[in-house]
Design a protein around this motif. Structure first.
Motif, PDB file in Angstrom:
ATOM      1  N   ILE A 337       0.827  -1.200   0.000  1.00 22.25           N
ATOM      2  CA  ILE A 337       0.000   0.000   0.000  1.00 22.25           C
ATOM      3  C   ILE A 337       0.862   1.251   0.000  1.00 22.25           C
ATOM      4  O   ILE A 337       2.031   1.224   0.383  1.00 22.25           O
ATOM      5  N   GLY A 338       0.282   2.364  -0.417  1.00 22.41           N
ATOM      6  CA  GLY A 338       0.984   3.640  -0.421  1.00 22.41           C
ATOM      7  C   GLY A 338       0.466   4.533   0.681  1.00 22.41           C
ATOM      8  O   GLY A 338      -0.623   5.098   0.580  1.00 22.41           O
ATOM      9  N   GLY A 339       1.231   4.655   1.746  1.00 24.13           N
ATOM     10  CA  GLY A 339       0.773   5.406   2.908  1.00 24.13           C
ATOM     11  C   GLY A 339       0.575   6.885   2.641  1.00 24.13           C
ATOM     12  O   GLY A 339      -0.465   7.456   2.977  1.00 24.13           O
ATOM     13  N   LEU A 340       1.577   7.527   2.029  1.00 24.39           N
ATOM     14  CA  LEU A 340       1.463   8.962   1.772  1.00 24.39           C
ATOM     15  C   LEU A 340       0.358   9.244   0.765  1.00 24.39           C
ATOM     16  O   LEU A 340      -0.372  10.236   0.880  1.00 24.39           O
ATOM     17  N   MET A 341       0.195   8.374  -0.220  1.00 28.42           N
ATOM     18  CA  MET A 341      -0.866   8.562  -1.205  1.00 28.42           C
ATOM     19  C   MET A 341      -2.247   8.444  -0.550  1.00 28.42           C
ATOM     20  O   MET A 341      -3.192   9.139  -0.933  1.00 28.42           O
ATOM     21  N   MET A 342      -2.375   7.571   0.450  1.00 29.30           N
ATOM     22  CA  MET A 342      -3.630   7.480   1.195  1.00 29.30           C
ATOM     23  C   MET A 342      -3.949   8.817   1.852  1.00 29.30           C
ATOM     24  O   MET A 342      -5.096   9.265   1.868  1.00 29.30           O
ATOM     25  N   GLN A 343      -2.911   9.437   2.406  1.00 29.00           N
ATOM     26  CA  GLN A 343      -3.128  10.711   3.079  1.00 29.00           C
ATOM     27  C   GLN A 343      -3.464  11.822   2.086  1.00 29.00           C
ATOM     28  O   GLN A 343      -4.331  12.660   2.349  1.00 29.00           O
ATOM     29  N   PHE A 344      -2.776  11.840   0.952  1.00 30.40           N
ATOM     30  CA  PHE A 344      -3.099  12.840  -0.068  1.00 30.40           C
ATOM     31  C   PHE A 344      -4.545  12.682  -0.542  1.00 30.40           C
ATOM     32  O   PHE A 344      -5.266  13.666  -0.734  1.00 30.40           O
ATOM     33  N   ALA A 345      -4.962  11.445  -0.738  1.00 35.04           N
ATOM     34  CA  ALA A 345      -6.332  11.200  -1.172  1.00 35.04           C
ATOM     35  C   ALA A 345      -7.323  11.713  -0.131  1.00 35.04           C
ATOM     36  O   ALA A 345      -8.307  12.394  -0.462  1.00 35.04           O
ATOM     37  N   SER A 346      -7.072  11.416   1.127  1.00 34.58           N
ATOM     38  CA  SER A 346      -7.966  11.862   2.196  1.00 34.58           C
ATOM     39  C   SER A 346      -8.010  13.378   2.269  1.00 34.58           C
ATOM     40  O   SER A 346      -9.076  13.982   2.471  1.00 34.58           O
ATOM     41  N   ASP A 347      -6.846  14.021   2.102  1.00 35.47           N
ATOM     42  CA  ASP A 347      -6.792  15.480   2.152  1.00 35.47           C
ATOM     43  C   ASP A 347      -7.568  16.095   0.994  1.00 35.47           C
ATOM     44  O   ASP A 347      -8.131  17.190   1.120  1.00 35.47           O
ATOM     45  N   ALA A 348      -7.598  15.394  -0.127  1.00 36.95           N
ATOM     46  CA  ALA A 348      -8.351  15.863  -1.297  1.00 36.95           C
ATOM     47  C   ALA A 348      -9.805  15.397  -1.258  1.00 36.95           C
ATOM     48  O   ALA A 348     -10.540  15.571  -2.230  1.00 36.95           O
ATOM     49  N   LYS A 349     -10.197  14.781  -0.148  1.00 34.78           N
ATOM     50  CA  LYS A 349     -11.571  14.297   0.066  1.00 34.78           C
ATOM     51  C   LYS A 349     -11.952  13.186  -0.904  1.00 34.78           C
ATOM     52  O   LYS A 349     -13.102  13.071  -1.322  1.00 34.78           O
ATOM     53  N   LYS A 350     -10.955  12.382  -1.249  1.00 33.19           N
ATOM     54  CA  LYS A 350     -11.193  11.215  -2.095  1.00 33.19           C
ATOM     55  C   LYS A 350     -10.971   9.958  -1.262  1.00 33.19           C
ATOM     56  O   LYS A 350      -9.968   9.847  -0.563  1.00 33.19           O
ATOM     57  N   VAL A 351     -11.893   9.029  -1.348  1.00 33.65           N
ATOM     58  CA  VAL A 351     -11.789   7.819  -0.540  1.00 33.65           C
ATOM     59  C   VAL A 351     -10.694   6.905  -1.111  1.00 33.65           C
ATOM     60  O   VAL A 351     -10.797   6.453  -2.254  1.00 33.65           O
ATOM     61  N   PRO A 352      -9.638   6.603  -0.324  1.00 34.77           N
ATOM     62  CA  PRO A 352      -8.569   5.724  -0.804  1.00 34.77           C
ATOM     63  C   PRO A 352      -8.929   4.253  -0.560  1.00 34.77           C
ATOM     64  O   PRO A 352      -8.531   3.656   0.440  1.00 34.77           O
ATOM     65  N   LEU A 353      -9.661   3.678  -1.464  1.00 33.50           N
ATOM     66  CA  LEU A 353     -10.121   2.299  -1.308  1.00 33.50           C
ATOM     67  C   LEU A 353      -8.920   1.364  -1.208  1.00 33.50           C
ATOM     68  O   LEU A 353      -8.047   1.354  -2.081  1.00 33.50           O
ATOM     69  N   THR A 354      -8.893   0.563  -0.154  1.00 31.47           N
ATOM     70  CA  THR A 354      -7.710  -0.241   0.154  1.00 31.47           C
ATOM     71  C   THR A 354      -8.096  -1.694   0.384  1.00 31.47           C
ATOM     72  O   THR A 354      -8.963  -1.997   1.213  1.00 31.47           O
ATOM     73  N   LEU A 355      -7.454  -2.581  -0.343  1.00 31.88           N
ATOM     74  CA  LEU A 355      -7.686  -4.014  -0.164  1.00 31.88           C
ATOM     75  C   LEU A 355      -6.770  -4.537   0.942  1.00 31.88           C
ATOM     76  O   LEU A 355      -5.564  -4.315   0.917  1.00 31.88           O
ATOM     77  N   LYS A 356      -7.361  -5.224   1.909  1.00 32.35           N
ATOM     78  CA  LYS A 356      -6.570  -5.814   2.983  1.00 32.35           C
ATOM     79  C   LYS A 356      -5.765  -6.992   2.443  1.00 32.35           C
ATOM     80  O   LYS A 356      -6.227  -7.707   1.552  1.00 32.35           O
ATOM     81  N   SER A 357      -4.599  -7.195   3.021  1.00 34.31           N
ATOM     82  CA  SER A 357      -3.856  -8.404   2.691  1.00 34.31           C
ATOM     83  C   SER A 357      -4.572  -9.598   3.300  1.00 34.31           C
ATOM     84  O   SER A 357      -5.404  -9.455   4.191  1.00 34.31           O
ATOM     85  N   ASP A 358      -4.245 -10.772   2.833  1.00 32.74           N
ATOM     86  CA  ASP A 358      -4.910 -11.985   3.320  1.00 32.74           C
ATOM     87  C   ASP A 358      -4.732 -12.166   4.816  1.00 32.74           C
ATOM     88  O   ASP A 358      -5.586 -12.727   5.488  1.00 32.74           O
ATOM     89  N   GLU A 359      -3.614 -11.683   5.339  1.00 35.25           N
ATOM     90  CA  GLU A 359      -3.336 -11.867   6.751  1.00 35.25           C
ATOM     91  C   GLU A 359      -3.671 -10.621   7.569  1.00 35.25           C
ATOM     92  O   GLU A 359      -3.403 -10.580   8.765  1.00 35.25           O
ATOM     93  N   ALA A 360      -4.280  -9.609   6.939  1.00 35.02           N
ATOM     94  CA  ALA A 360      -4.594  -8.341   7.623  1.00 35.02           C
ATOM     95  C   ALA A 360      -3.361  -7.849   8.397  1.00 35.02           C
ATOM     96  O   ALA A 360      -3.399  -7.567   9.572  1.00 35.02           O
ATOM     97  N   ARG A 361      -2.255  -7.737   7.712  1.00 32.32           N
ATOM     98  CA  ARG A 361      -0.971  -7.511   8.357  1.00 32.32           C
ATOM     99  C   ARG A 361      -0.872  -6.119   8.977  1.00 32.32           C
ATOM    100  O   ARG A 361      -1.415  -5.146   8.468  1.00 32.32           O
ATOM    101  N   ASP A 362      -0.119  -6.066  10.068  1.00 30.61           N
ATOM    102  CA  ASP A 362       0.014  -4.823  10.814  1.00 30.61           C
ATOM    103  C   ASP A 362       0.747  -3.741  10.033  1.00 30.61           C
ATOM    104  O   ASP A 362       0.561  -2.559  10.287  1.00 30.61           O
ATOM    105  N   GLU A 363       1.630  -4.133   9.098  1.00 33.16           N
ATOM    106  CA  GLU A 363       2.438  -3.129   8.406  1.00 33.16           C
ATOM    107  C   GLU A 363       1.599  -2.209   7.520  1.00 33.16           C
ATOM    108  O   GLU A 363       2.064  -1.169   7.075  1.00 33.16           O
ATOM    109  N   ASN A 364       0.365  -2.586   7.265  1.00 30.06           N
ATOM    110  CA  ASN A 364      -0.514  -1.757   6.444  1.00 30.06           C
ATOM    111  C   ASN A 364      -1.420  -0.851   7.272  1.00 30.06           C
ATOM    112  O   ASN A 364      -2.283  -0.172   6.725  1.00 30.06           O
TER     113      ASN A 364
END
Length: 489
Positions: A337-364
């Motif tokens: 996943i792209g962490g900074l891009m998620m934040q830019f999307a949120s700041d622009a009021k765009k929903v950053p749709l994110t698929l969870k990994s199979d293990e729902a890993r903490d690093e995401n």
């Protein structure tokens, strides 16, 4: 290469680089020793199967003692001066701009040090600290021994009481200098690469983590004392830019946007990132897919064939925020996943749709305050939410407003940074829990390839290694000229 082959090759090459380092240190050829350490660390970052290499740390400390002799002592530094060392030298990408803006606003004199290649190529960073007291210095990576001396000379010239280490994982030169000023300068590391191997696990007094995941990895896997950990979330800094336009006519169209290095979309056996894009393009004939980033375009090209005139790739741009504003929804990269891009999307009021990994890993996790609201367990549920966002404008607006409201503000960031500098804590609690990174590290094993050695070792600023790896330098040159190999992919 099988996993076993990759592991053996890494062990062999890193082992050889360590032997080169030991020999070079004995001969006081510190330039070559630093080149070898840097190459070994870069390989271990790309391999990313463990987080600390004590032997490399010992070499760096030995070099630090040989090359750097501080002339001022504890409590003798200037409390109004902070040295900020930046290995990356980016303009708007990553975190330097966010920190520099805050330090400038807080009234510190900041000695900013980065690579010579970044000189005259950081207009946004300069604009962000306009009116502040910033002194700009540039060092060359061509001779790492000289670079250590040059950075140390800046410590001596300005005698800062505090210093920030914002470094690439392999920057042995910076580590050597920061080791040398232990007990003299209060050293803060900005841990951007919290998910991967890096040098210098004990080169700092405090570790600024943007999320608790990084703190957990640092404590459990790097051996960093919890008392050194400080949580310091960030925000996506930007100032208004002129929108540079779209590579297509957007009249009557909706846009699903994504971006970042293309490797972040590769390595998933089910290829789910591209499955999602294909499903959305099939369901919505007025939809265009736009990707901003570089790398292996093979999957993008397949989509272009399937959907002529509806799939576009562009390079990264300085008007990222404005570009985001002109899109309808943002699709996060996967499996990385792209962490900074998620934040830019949120700041622009765009929903950053994110698929969870199979293990729902903490690093995401922990990129956004309400991250659970934008994460989906499977392709179908994400596509279903994307459908609603694409067709229900009111719902899309409400969701975007909520995400923007949850971001930390620039003012709060500066206030918390001051708390970190003076009180060694922020209002964000450090929460250490057991964190298993095994599944995450498997992705690195899958991506690791033989060309990593050519890219990392056979580089222009490691020419001292030519006698030890002549085949890599020759093969890299041959492949570049004859096969047009792009080692950045």
């Amino acid at each position: 290469m099988t996993e076993q082959d990759k592991t053996k090759k890494v062990e062999d090459v890193v082992g050889k680089l360590k032997r080169i380092t030991e020999t070079s240190i004995r001969k006081e050829n510190y330039r070559k020793a630093l080149d070898a350490i840097t190459a070994a660390a870069f390989i271990l970052e790309e391999y990313n199967q463990y987080y600390v290499d004590e032997k490399l740390e010992e070499y760096v400390k030995t070099i630090a003692k040989a090359l750097v002799v501080p002339t001022y002592g504890p409590n003798e530094g200037d409390p109004s001066t902070i040295l900020f060392y930046d290995s990356f030298g980016f303009d708007v990408r990553a975190l330097a701009l966010v920190y520099m803006h805050a330090l400038s606003e807080l009234g510190y004199r900041v000695i900013y040090v980065t690579k010579i290649e970044s000189k005259d190529s950081q207009p946004e960073l300069h604009e962000a600290v306009k009116g502040g007291n910033v002194v700009w210095h540039y060092v060359s990576y061509e001779n790492r021994e000289q670079e250590v001396k040059d950075i140390a000379a800046l410590f001596e010239q300005y005698q800062p009481e505090k210093a920030f280490l914002y470094s690439t994982p392999d920057d042995a030169t910076a580590m050597a200098v920061f080791y040398a000023y232990e007990g003299i300068v209060e050293r803060f590391k900005i841990n951007l690469t919290d998910h991967a191997f890096w040098l210098g696990h004990d080169v700092f007094d405090y570790n600024l983590e943007f999320r608790n995941y990084g703190a957990c990895v640092s404590v459990k896997y790097r051996g960093v004392p919890e008392s050194k950990e400080i949580i310091m979330p960030f925000y996506p800094y930007h100032r208004p830019q002129k929108f540079q336009g779209l590579p297509f006519d957007a009249e009557g169209k909706k846009i699903v946007f994504s971006g970042g290095s293309l490797y972040k979309t590769l390595g998933d056996p089910q290829n789910r990132f591209y499955v999602i894009v294909q499903k959305l393009l099939e369901k919505h004939e007025d939809l265009i897919f736009l990707y901003a980033g570089t790398g292996d375009e093979g999957e993008i090209d397949k989509l272009k064939t399937l959907f002529p005139g509806r799939v576009y790739r562009i390079d990264e741009r300085t008007d990222l925020f404005e570009l985001m504003e002109h899109c309808t929804i943002y699709l996060n990269t996967f499996p990385f996943i792209g962490g900074l891009m998620m934040q830019f999307a949120s700041d622009a009021k765009k929903v950053p749709l994110t698929l969870k990994s199979d293990e729902a890993r903490d690093e995401n996790k922990e990129i956004l305050l309400d991250q659970d609201s934008i994460e989906y367990d499977d392709v179908d549920s994400l596509v279903e939410e994307a459908d609603r966002l694409l067709t229900d404008e009111e719902y899309r607006t409400i969701r975007g407003e909520k995400l923007k409201a949850d971001l930390i503000s620039p003012e709060d960031f500066a206030s918390e940074l001051q708390n970190a500098l003076t009180k060694h804590r922020t209002r964000y609690e450090v929460q250490i829990k057991d964190t298993d990174t095994a599944e995450f590290r498997k992705q690195y094993m899958v991506r690791f390839s033989d060309k990593t050695f050519r890219r990392v070792i056979a580089s222009g600023n490691k020419k001292t290694l030519i006698p030890d790896f002549p085949d890599l330098f020759v093969k890299k040159a041959y492949n570049k000229i004859v096969k047009k190999e792009n080692l950045n992919n």
